[in-house]
Design a protein around this motif. Structure first.
Motif, PDB file in Angstrom:
ATOM      1  N   SER A  96      56.385  74.814  36.246  1.00  0.00           N
ATOM      2  CA  SER A  96      55.435  75.562  35.388  1.00  0.00           C
ATOM      3  C   SER A  96      55.702  76.508  35.116  1.00  0.00           C
ATOM      4  CB  SER A  96      53.855  75.338  35.253  1.00  0.00           C
ATOM      5  OG  SER A  96      53.564  75.781  34.323  1.00  0.00           O
ATOM      6  N   THR A 117      54.065  79.187  34.481  1.00  0.00           N
ATOM      7  CA  THR A 117      52.588  80.521  34.044  1.00  0.00           C
ATOM      8  C   THR A 117      52.245  80.128  35.913  1.00  0.00           C
ATOM      9  OG1 THR A 117      51.567  78.357  33.099  1.00  0.00           O
ATOM     10  CG2 THR A 117      51.910  80.268  31.879  1.00  0.00           C
ATOM     11  N   LEU A 118      52.167  79.380  36.025  1.00  0.00           N
ATOM     12  CA  LEU A 118      51.411  78.797  37.632  1.00  0.00           C
ATOM     13  C   LEU A 118      52.319  79.288  38.968  1.00  0.00           C
ATOM     14  CD1 LEU A 118      49.867  75.582  37.056  1.00  0.00           C
ATOM     15  CD2 LEU A 118      49.417  77.128  36.629  1.00  0.00           C
ATOM     16  N   LEU A 124      48.442  84.550  34.230  1.00  0.00           N
ATOM     17  CA  LEU A 124      47.981  83.137  34.226  1.00  0.00           C
ATOM     18  C   LEU A 124      46.744  83.709  32.666  1.00  0.00           C
ATOM     19  CD1 LEU A 124      47.713  80.774  35.294  1.00  0.00           C
ATOM     20  CD2 LEU A 124      46.210  81.471  37.021  1.00  0.00           C
ATOM     21  N   GLY A 125      47.029  82.785  31.850  1.00  0.00           N
ATOM     22  CA  GLY A 125      46.297  82.218  31.015  1.00  0.00           C
ATOM     23  C   GLY A 125      44.859  81.761  31.158  1.00  0.00           C
ATOM     24  N   LYS A 175      45.764  69.466  29.319  1.00  0.00           N
ATOM     25  CA  LYS A 175      47.169  69.649  30.092  1.00  0.00           C
ATOM     26  C   LYS A 175      47.200  67.715  29.882  1.00  0.00           C
ATOM     27  CE  LYS A 175      49.459  72.189  32.742  1.00  0.00           C
ATOM     28  NZ  LYS A 175      49.847  73.050  33.472  1.00  0.00           N
ATOM     29  N   TRP A 206      53.564  76.450  24.028  1.00  0.00           N
ATOM     30  CA  TRP A 206      52.708  76.336  25.213  1.00  0.00           C
ATOM     31  C   TRP A 206      54.111  75.875  25.790  1.00  0.00           C
ATOM     32  CZ3 TRP A 206      49.457  72.882  28.421  1.00  0.00           C
ATOM     33  CH2 TRP A 206      49.115  74.013  28.986  1.00  0.00           C
ATOM     34  N   ASN A 260      48.731  80.027  22.269  1.00  0.00           N
ATOM     35  CA  ASN A 260      49.522  80.325  23.009  1.00  0.00           C
ATOM     36  C   ASN A 260      51.368  80.108  23.187  1.00  0.00           C
ATOM     37  OD1 ASN A 260      50.006  81.317  25.671  1.00  0.00           O
ATOM     38  ND2 ASN A 260      48.800  79.430  26.572  1.00  0.00           N
ATOM     39  N   LYS A 280      39.177  76.846  27.855  1.00  0.00           N
ATOM     40  CA  LYS A 280      39.378  78.218  27.696  1.00  0.00           C
ATOM     41  C   LYS A 280      37.971  79.342  27.035  1.00  0.00           C
ATOM     42  CE  LYS A 280      44.046  77.585  28.623  1.00  0.00           C
ATOM     43  NZ  LYS A 280      44.168  78.355  29.678  1.00  0.00           N
ATOM     44  N   ARG A 303      55.355  87.743  28.010  1.00  0.00           N
ATOM     45  CA  ARG A 303      54.142  87.409  27.748  1.00  0.00           C
ATOM     46  C   ARG A 303      52.582  87.823  28.428  1.00  0.00           C
ATOM     47  NH1 ARG A 303      50.750  81.641  28.779  1.00  0.00           N
ATOM     48  NH2 ARG A 303      49.903  83.030  30.281  1.00  0.00           N
TER      49      ARG A 303
HETATM   50  N1  GLU Z   1      47.109  77.917  29.738  1.00  0.00           N
HETATM   51  C1  GLU Z   1      47.177  78.583  30.719  1.00  0.00           C
HETATM   52  C2  GLU Z   1      48.718  80.167  30.559  1.00  0.00           C
HETATM   53  O1  GLU Z   1      49.209  78.986  29.616  1.00  0.00           O
HETATM   54  C3  GLU Z   1      47.167  78.061  32.433  1.00  0.00           C
HETATM   55  C4  GLU Z   1      48.222  77.586  32.869  1.00  0.00           C
HETATM   56  C5  GLU Z   1      48.869  76.257  33.016  1.00  0.00           C
HETATM   57  O2  GLU Z   1      47.919  75.303  32.669  1.00  0.00           O
HETATM   58  O3  GLU Z   1      50.237  76.270  33.182  1.00  0.00           O
HETATM   59  O4  GLU Z   1      48.793  80.354  31.373  1.00  0.00           O
END
Ligand code: GLU
Ligand code: PMP
Length: 395
Positions: free
Chosen positions: A15, A17-18, A39-40, A102, A126, A176, A238, A373
Motif C-alpha cells: 500500500s 499510502t501506508l 496519509l489520509g 478496508k 483509492w 479519494n 474519517k 496526492r
Molecule cells: N485511506 C487513507 C489513505 O488513503 C489511509 C491509508 C490506507 O488505509 O491505505 O491515505
C-alpha cells in the motif's frame, strides 16, 4: 526468500499510502523536519461522547465475541443512519460490520469475484481497490479521467469499458484521491448505462460522505433500479476521526451480506466489541456534531487550493469533498530540478520528500501517473509551511 512465499503475496503491491506514511515517520524519527501530507487521516481526536461510550462498554463487560456480522443494536443503528442520511431502506440482514471499510471491501471482492471477472475502476481510484481486486482473482479495468473533467467518468466512457466479463464497478464519492463528488444527475446518467447491463454490481464507497462541501450527497443505491445491485460501503474512520478503531460496514443485498458474514466468520470472527459499542453512539449522533470538523476541512481546502494556484505548473480541480488535493504535475516531467531529473510523479514525490521535506503520494498508486496526492488533513500552519517549501522546491 521469495520462493518460500506464495505467488499471491509476491504479486501483491505494498500500500503506497501506508508505505509513504511509514517512510515519513522513519525520517522524522531520524530528526528530519518532515511534514507528512501522505496519509489520509483526520488530525482531530475522536469526539468525547464516543470515547465515553467505549469506556462504558469496557465497564459493562462487552468483552466476548460478538455476532460475526456485528451487534444487532449496531446493525439497527446503521439501518437508521442509512435511512436518515441516504434514504436507503436496509434491514439488519443487509448489514455486515467489519474491521474497517478496508475489510468490508476485501470481503465483497472475495465473495463476488471469480478468476478473470472484470471490475471497472474509474481512475483515479483509492489505492487499495486495485490490489484487493487482483488478490481476489479479479481483473481491474481502469477508466482514465483527467483534471479537465474534474476526474469524473462520463456515461460514454463507462459504456465503452463494459465487456461480457464485467462483473462490477467500484468507485468512491467523495473520491479519494480527487475529492470529486458525483451529484444525483451524474449518478442517474451512470445508472442509465447500467440499466442496459443488469448483471453488473456496484461498490459505492461512501466513507467520505460527511466530509463534503458541495452541499448535497447522493448514494448511488438511491437511484431507481440500482438498490438491489449496490453494495454501499461506509465506516466511522474519517467522519468521526476513528481511523484506529477499525470499524467499517456495508449495506448490501442479503445474499451478499450473508456471504460476507460467512467469509469473516473464517477470517476475523467479527469486529472489535468495544469499538462496535462506541460506533452505535457515533452513527446515532446527528451529523451536525461534525460541523466544526467539516468546517475546518473546508477552510483547509480553500487554503490549499489558493496556495496551489500560486505554484506555476500545478493544475488542479476544486475538490468538493474528502481531504485531498490531486494536482496534475505532468508539466514538470522531463525537467531537471536541482540536478535531479523528474521523469514521472514517483520522481516528483521523492524529490519533494528529499528537497522540501514534504511527504506526498504518487498519483500512480491511484491510477493516474500525472498527479500527486496531497492530504490536507493537518493544521493550517503546517499546510502553509508545506506549500511554501513545495513552491520553493519547484521554482
Ligand atoms: N485511506 C487513507 C489513505 O488513503 C489511509 C491509508 C490506507 O488505509 O491505505 O491515505
Ligand atoms: N475507502 C476509502 C476511499 C478510504 O480512503 C479509506 C481510508 N483508509 C478506506 C476505504 C478504508 O477505511 P478504513 O480505515 O475504515 O478501513
Amino acid at each position: 526468500m521469495n520462493n518460500v512465499l506464495s505467488n499471491r503475496i509476491n504479486n501483491l503491491s505494498t500500500s503506497q499510502t501506508l508505505a509513504m506514511a511509514a517512510l515519513a515517520r522513519e525520517l522524522k524519527a531520524q530528526g528530519k523536519d518532515i511534514i507528512s501530507l501522505s496519509l489520509g487521516e483526520p488530525d482531530f481526536n475522536t469526539p468525547d461522547f464516543i470515547k465515553e461510550a467505549a469506556k462504558k462498554a469496557i465497564d459493562e463487560n462487552y468483552s466476548t465475541y460478538t455476532p460475526v456480522d456485528g451487534y444487532v443494536e449496531l446493525k439497527e443503528a446503521i439501518c437508521r443512519k442509512f435511512k436518515r442520511d441516504n434514504n436507503l431502506e436496509y434491514t439488519p440482514g443487509n448489514i455486515v460490520v467489519s474491521t474497517g471499510a478496508k475489510q468490508s471491501l476485501y470481503n465483497v471482492a472475495q465473495v463476488m469475484l471469480n478468476e478473470g471477472d472484470e471490475v471497472i475502476l474509474p481512475a483515479p481510484y483509492w489505492v487499495s481497490y486495485y490490489e484487493i481486486i487482483k488478490l481476489s482473482g479479479g481483473v481491474p479495468v481502469e477508466v482514465p479521467t483527467s483534471v479537465e473533467t474534474d476526474f469524473k467518468i462520463t456515461p460514454e466512457q463507462l459504456e465503452k469499458a463494459i465487456t461480457p466479463k464485467t462483473k462490477m464497478m467500484w468507485f468512491s464519492s467523495p473520491c479519494n484521491p480527487s475529492g470529486s463528488v458525483y451529484n444525483r444527475e451524474e449518478l442517474t446518467a451512470i445508472g442509465k448505462v447500467l440499466d442496459k447491463h443488469p448483471n453488473i454490481y456496484i461498490v459505492s464507497d461512501e466513507i467520505y460522505e460527511h466530509i463534503n462541501f458541495s452541499g448535497t450527497f447522493c448514494s448511488i443505491a438511491s437511484i431507481p433500479g440500482l438498490f438491489d445491485r449496490t453494495i454501499t460501503v461506509n465506516g466511522v474512520a474519517k467522519a468521526f476521526a476513528m481511523t484506529g478503531w477499525r470499524i467499517g460496514y456495508i449495506g448490501a443485498p442479503e445474499f451478499i451480506a450473508k456471504a460476507c458474514t460467512k467469509m469473516q466468520g473464517q477470517v476475523t470472527s467479527g469486529a472489535n466489541s468495544i469499538a462496535q459499542r462506541a460506533t452505535i453512539t457515533a452513527v446515532e449522533a446527528d451529523p451536525s456534531v461534525l460541523n466544526n470538523m467539516v468546517a475546518a476541512f473546508k477552510n483547509r481546502r480553500d487554503l490549499v487550493v489558493g496556495l496551489a494556484k500560486e505554484i506555476p505548473g500545478l493544475k488542479i480541480n476544486i475538490p468538493e469533498g474528502a481531504f485531498y488535493l490531486f494536482p496534475d504535475v505532468s508539466s514538470f516531467f522531463g525537467k531537471t530540478l536541482r540536478g535531479k531529473m523528474i521523469n514521472n510523479a514517483d520522481d516528483l514525490s521523492m524529490y519533494l520528500l528529499s528537497e522540501a521535506n514534504v511527504a506526498t503520494v504518487t498519483g500512480d498508486a491511484f491510477g493516474n501517473p500525472n498527479c500527486l496526492r496531497i492530504s490536507y488533513a493537518t493544521s493550517e500552519d503546517l499546510l502553509t509551511e508545506a506549500f511554501k517549501r513545495i513552491k520553493e522546491a519547484l521554482s
